[in-house]
Design a protein around this motif. Structure first.
Motif, mmCIF file in Angstrom:
data_model
loop_
_atom_site.group_PDB
_atom_site.id
_atom_site.type_symbol
_atom_site.label_atom_id
_atom_site.label_comp_id
_atom_site.label_asym_id
_atom_site.label_seq_id
_atom_site.Cartn_x
_atom_site.Cartn_y
_atom_site.Cartn_z
ATOM 1 N N TRP A 272 0.850 -1.129 -0.079
ATOM 2 C CA TRP A 272 0.149 0.092 0.102
ATOM 3 C C TRP A 272 0.770 1.387 0.123
ATOM 4 O O TRP A 272 2.061 1.352 0.523
ATOM 5 C CB TRP A 272 -0.755 0.011 1.252
ATOM 6 N N LYS A 273 0.225 2.173 -0.574
ATOM 7 C CA LYS A 273 0.992 3.579 -0.693
ATOM 8 C C LYS A 273 0.976 4.217 1.007
ATOM 9 O O LYS A 273 0.275 3.943 1.606
ATOM 10 C CB LYS A 273 0.371 4.700 -1.514
ATOM 11 N N GLU A 274 2.031 4.926 1.137
ATOM 12 C CA GLU A 274 2.027 5.524 2.458
ATOM 13 C C GLU A 274 0.980 6.458 2.957
ATOM 14 O O GLU A 274 0.778 6.679 4.116
ATOM 15 C CB GLU A 274 3.418 6.499 2.657
ATOM 16 N N HIS A 275 0.252 7.062 1.947
ATOM 17 C CA HIS A 275 -0.901 7.952 2.348
ATOM 18 C C HIS A 275 -2.092 7.173 2.534
ATOM 19 O O HIS A 275 -3.233 7.862 2.542
ATOM 20 C CB HIS A 275 -0.997 9.037 1.262
ATOM 21 N N ALA A 276 -2.431 5.731 2.342
ATOM 22 C CA ALA A 276 -3.468 5.065 2.564
ATOM 23 C C ALA A 276 -4.012 5.308 4.000
ATOM 24 O O ALA A 276 -3.281 5.689 4.957
ATOM 25 C CB ALA A 276 -3.158 3.684 2.545
ATOM 26 N N SER A 277 -5.465 5.337 4.188
ATOM 27 C CA SER A 277 -5.884 5.540 5.259
ATOM 28 C C SER A 277 -5.331 4.650 6.490
ATOM 29 O O SER A 277 -5.435 3.481 6.502
ATOM 30 C CB SER A 277 -7.424 5.479 5.246
ATOM 31 N N ARG A 278 -4.736 5.274 7.597
ATOM 32 C CA ARG A 278 -4.137 4.546 8.296
ATOM 33 C C ARG A 278 -4.863 3.639 9.298
ATOM 34 O O ARG A 278 -4.469 2.329 9.680
ATOM 35 C CB ARG A 278 -3.288 5.354 9.529
ATOM 36 N N LEU A 279 -6.291 4.061 9.508
ATOM 37 C CA LEU A 279 -7.105 3.163 10.227
ATOM 38 C C LEU A 279 -7.308 1.832 9.707
ATOM 39 O O LEU A 279 -7.782 0.889 10.346
ATOM 40 C CB LEU A 279 -8.561 4.071 10.371
ATOM 41 N N PHE A 280 -7.298 1.799 8.306
ATOM 42 C CA PHE A 280 -7.489 0.256 7.449
ATOM 43 C C PHE A 280 -6.097 -0.100 7.050
ATOM 44 O O PHE A 280 -6.229 -0.884 6.040
ATOM 45 C CB PHE A 280 -8.418 0.840 6.503
ATOM 46 N N MET A 281 -5.027 0.565 7.234
ATOM 47 C CA MET A 281 -3.918 -0.254 6.852
ATOM 48 C C MET A 281 -3.295 -1.383 7.678
ATOM 49 O O MET A 281 -3.325 -1.553 8.939
ATOM 50 C CB MET A 281 -2.842 0.644 7.223
ATOM 51 N N THR A 282 -3.079 -2.641 6.982
ATOM 52 C CA THR A 282 -2.657 -3.695 7.505
ATOM 53 C C THR A 282 -1.297 -3.659 8.063
ATOM 54 O O THR A 282 -0.834 -4.308 8.975
ATOM 55 C CB THR A 282 -2.700 -4.952 6.670
ATOM 56 N N HIS A 283 -0.620 -3.084 7.267
ATOM 57 C CA HIS A 283 1.022 -2.710 7.953
ATOM 58 C C HIS A 283 1.082 -1.069 8.337
ATOM 59 O O HIS A 283 0.553 -0.396 7.664
ATOM 60 C CB HIS A 283 1.846 -3.289 6.664
ATOM 61 N N PRO A 284 2.097 -1.153 9.077
ATOM 62 C CA PRO A 284 2.502 0.389 9.420
ATOM 63 C C PRO A 284 3.300 0.935 8.184
ATOM 64 O O PRO A 284 3.869 -0.240 7.559
ATOM 65 C CB PRO A 284 3.393 0.280 10.489
ATOM 66 N N PRO A 285 3.283 2.074 7.924
ATOM 67 C CA PRO A 285 4.336 2.525 6.729
ATOM 68 C C PRO A 285 5.835 2.114 6.945
ATOM 69 O O PRO A 285 6.230 1.907 8.103
ATOM 70 C CB PRO A 285 4.540 4.167 7.051
ATOM 71 N N LEU A 286 6.635 1.804 5.878
ATOM 72 C CA LEU A 286 7.704 0.959 6.078
ATOM 73 C C LEU A 286 8.710 2.062 6.702
ATOM 74 O O LEU A 286 9.625 1.698 7.357
ATOM 75 C CB LEU A 286 8.055 0.633 4.576
ATOM 76 N N SER A 287 8.622 3.254 6.336
ATOM 77 C CA SER A 287 9.579 4.282 7.024
ATOM 78 C C SER A 287 9.476 4.313 8.788
ATOM 79 O O SER A 287 10.492 4.311 9.410
ATOM 80 C CB SER A 287 9.183 5.781 6.650
ATOM 81 N N GLU A 288 8.308 3.822 9.103
ATOM 82 C CA GLU A 288 8.072 3.721 10.441
ATOM 83 C C GLU A 288 8.715 2.646 11.167
ATOM 84 O O GLU A 288 9.409 2.607 12.187
ATOM 85 C CB GLU A 288 6.711 4.003 11.033
ATOM 86 N N ARG A 289 8.663 1.407 10.440
ATOM 87 C CA ARG A 289 9.364 0.234 10.703
ATOM 88 C C ARG A 289 10.736 0.426 10.710
ATOM 89 O O ARG A 289 11.529 -0.229 11.586
ATOM 90 C CB ARG A 289 8.788 -0.948 9.722
ATOM 91 N N ILE A 290 11.174 0.823 9.782
ATOM 92 C CA ILE A 290 12.755 1.133 9.685
ATOM 93 C C ILE A 290 12.978 1.864 10.766
ATOM 94 O O ILE A 290 14.234 1.706 11.533
ATOM 95 C CB ILE A 290 13.151 1.916 8.306
ATOM 96 N N GLU A 291 12.578 3.000 11.059
ATOM 97 C CA GLU A 291 12.874 4.084 12.125
ATOM 98 C C GLU A 291 12.766 3.313 13.501
ATOM 99 O O GLU A 291 13.652 3.574 14.466
ATOM 100 C CB GLU A 291 11.897 5.402 11.970
ATOM 101 N N THR A 292 11.678 2.356 13.649
ATOM 102 C CA THR A 292 11.619 1.865 15.051
ATOM 103 C C THR A 292 12.959 0.803 15.218
ATOM 104 O O THR A 292 13.177 0.751 16.285
ATOM 105 C CB THR A 292 10.284 0.899 14.960
ATOM 106 N N LEU A 293 13.248 0.092 14.212
ATOM 107 C CA LEU A 293 14.358 -0.672 14.156
ATOM 108 C C LEU A 293 15.649 -0.051 14.746
ATOM 109 O O LEU A 293 16.428 -0.510 15.518
ATOM 110 C CB LEU A 293 14.402 -1.597 13.226
ATOM 111 N N ARG A 294 15.929 1.539 13.872
ATOM 112 C CA ARG A 294 16.929 1.987 14.068
ATOM 113 C C ARG A 294 17.193 2.599 15.650
ATOM 114 O O ARG A 294 17.943 2.519 16.000
ATOM 115 C CB ARG A 294 16.936 3.192 13.253
ATOM 116 N N ARG A 295 15.928 2.664 16.234
ATOM 117 C CA ARG A 295 15.788 3.328 17.794
ATOM 118 C C ARG A 295 15.952 1.904 18.528
ATOM 119 O O ARG A 295 16.081 2.190 19.943
ATOM 120 C CB ARG A 295 14.588 3.870 17.892
ATOM 121 N N GLY A 296 15.929 0.739 18.058
ATOM 122 C CA GLY A 296 16.275 -0.377 18.797
ATOM 123 C C GLY A 296 14.962 -1.136 19.383
ATOM 124 O O GLY A 296 14.982 -1.917 20.083
ATOM 125 N N GLY A 297 13.950 -0.732 18.632
ATOM 126 C CA GLY A 297 12.531 -1.252 18.965
ATOM 127 C C GLY A 297 12.531 -2.622 18.405
ATOM 128 O O GLY A 297 13.386 -3.247 17.490
#
Length: 297
Positions: A272-297
């Motif tokens: 899905w594109k990053e601007h898809a309605s967040r309430l109905f996204m099955t996956h978080p935006p990839l940018s958020e997932r990458i940033e979470t891993l970088r922070r050690g999450g």
């Protein structure tokens, strides 16, 4: 938005089907004769039976459906060095995660993706797309496989089915309670549940089903962060980040998602594109997932 519509439509169609079964079997009339207010326990039990039935049937046949819908070619006896490496890698990761050896396969899709499914952690299926095998290096493929093994080890498929079953139960339950109240107040129908009640229940199930889907989507997004953390633990944080970055490049390049809509929630990427309605996204935006891993999450 097409996938949002398909997901909501599937769940609402299931609820509508159960309502029709209620009607055909005469369960609505029986509960009406007993008095809804005096038989809430019976109504809740009945909704629970139907609410969980579809969810667990879907779980039990999930591997069979995945194989048929994606055309997965299972690797029983590896025929190439690539297949041998893939199966050995899954075996190694499964051992580290403490789960039984899953079935392993490759499905013919050019989009880079992978999924895991199955009714329990010791009887799962892990499959990767041909495109992912062609374009990702082995460390990145290993990280993707670790992510999927993480889903299995965390019991995400079972938990998702339980959540869907609970939500289906309460959608059906409250739709009937509110339907009965509206039918009596608006249509002055005190002799039983007529066509007005049936139509009101259908509308309420659609509305409540949409809100229930938001909860399912929230859980789906949360479990992706957990699976990413599992992938970083079982493989390496750097490889997991690298794999997600490569997936992000494909998303930005608008590589079409060839994963069947019924399996979108189980893939490492929804496409899905990053601007898809967040309430109905099955996956978080990839940018958020990458940033979470970088922070050690």
């Amino acid at each position: 938005m097409l996938r949002i519509g398909l997901f909501l439509g599937t769940n609402i169609a299931i609820l509508v089907l159960f309502s029709i079964i209620f009607k055909v079997l005469g369960l609505e009339q029986y509960l009406a004769a007993q008095g809804v207010q005096g038989n809430l326990t019976g109504l809740l039990i009945m909704c629970g039976i139907f609410g969980f039935a579809g969810s667990f049937i879907s779980l039990l046949i999930s591997k069979w459906m995945a194989k048929r819908s994606t055309g997965v070619q299972l690797i029983d006896q590896p025929r190439t060095p690539e297949e041998r490496w893939l199966k050995e890698t899954v075996a190694d990761l499964a051992k580290k995660a403490g789960i039984g050896m899953p079935e392993v396969g490759i499905f013919p899709a050019q989009q880079s993706n992978a999924f895991a499914t199955g009714w329990n952690r010791n009887d799962a299926l892990v499959a990767v797309s041909a495109g992912l095998m062609q374009r990702f290096d082995r460390e990145e493929v290993r990280a993707v496989l670790a992510h999927e093994i993480g889903h299995v080890a965390n019991g995400d498929m079972v938990t998702l089915s339980l959540i869907q079953g609970v939500l289906n139960t309460f959608v059906m339950f409250f739709a009937r309670i509110l339907g009965s109240i509206i039918d009596r107040a608006v249509f002055k129908n005190n002799s039983g549940h007529g066509i007005g009640y049936f139509m009101i229940v259908m509308v309420l199930q659609v509305v409540l089903g949409i809100f229930a889907s938001m909860i399912v989507m929230w859980f789906s997004r949360w479990r992706e962060f957990r699976a990413d953390a599992s992938g970083a633990h079982l493989a390496s944080r750097g490889a997991m980040i690298s794999a997600l970055q490569r997936l992000q490049e494909e998303t930005q390049a608008h590589v079409p998602n060839q994963m069947p809509d019924t399996l979108t929630a189980f893939g490492i990427s929804s496409g899905w594109k990053e601007h898809a309605s967040r309430l109905f996204m099955t996956h978080p935006p990839l940018s958020e997932r990458i940033e979470t891993l970088r922070r050690g999450g």
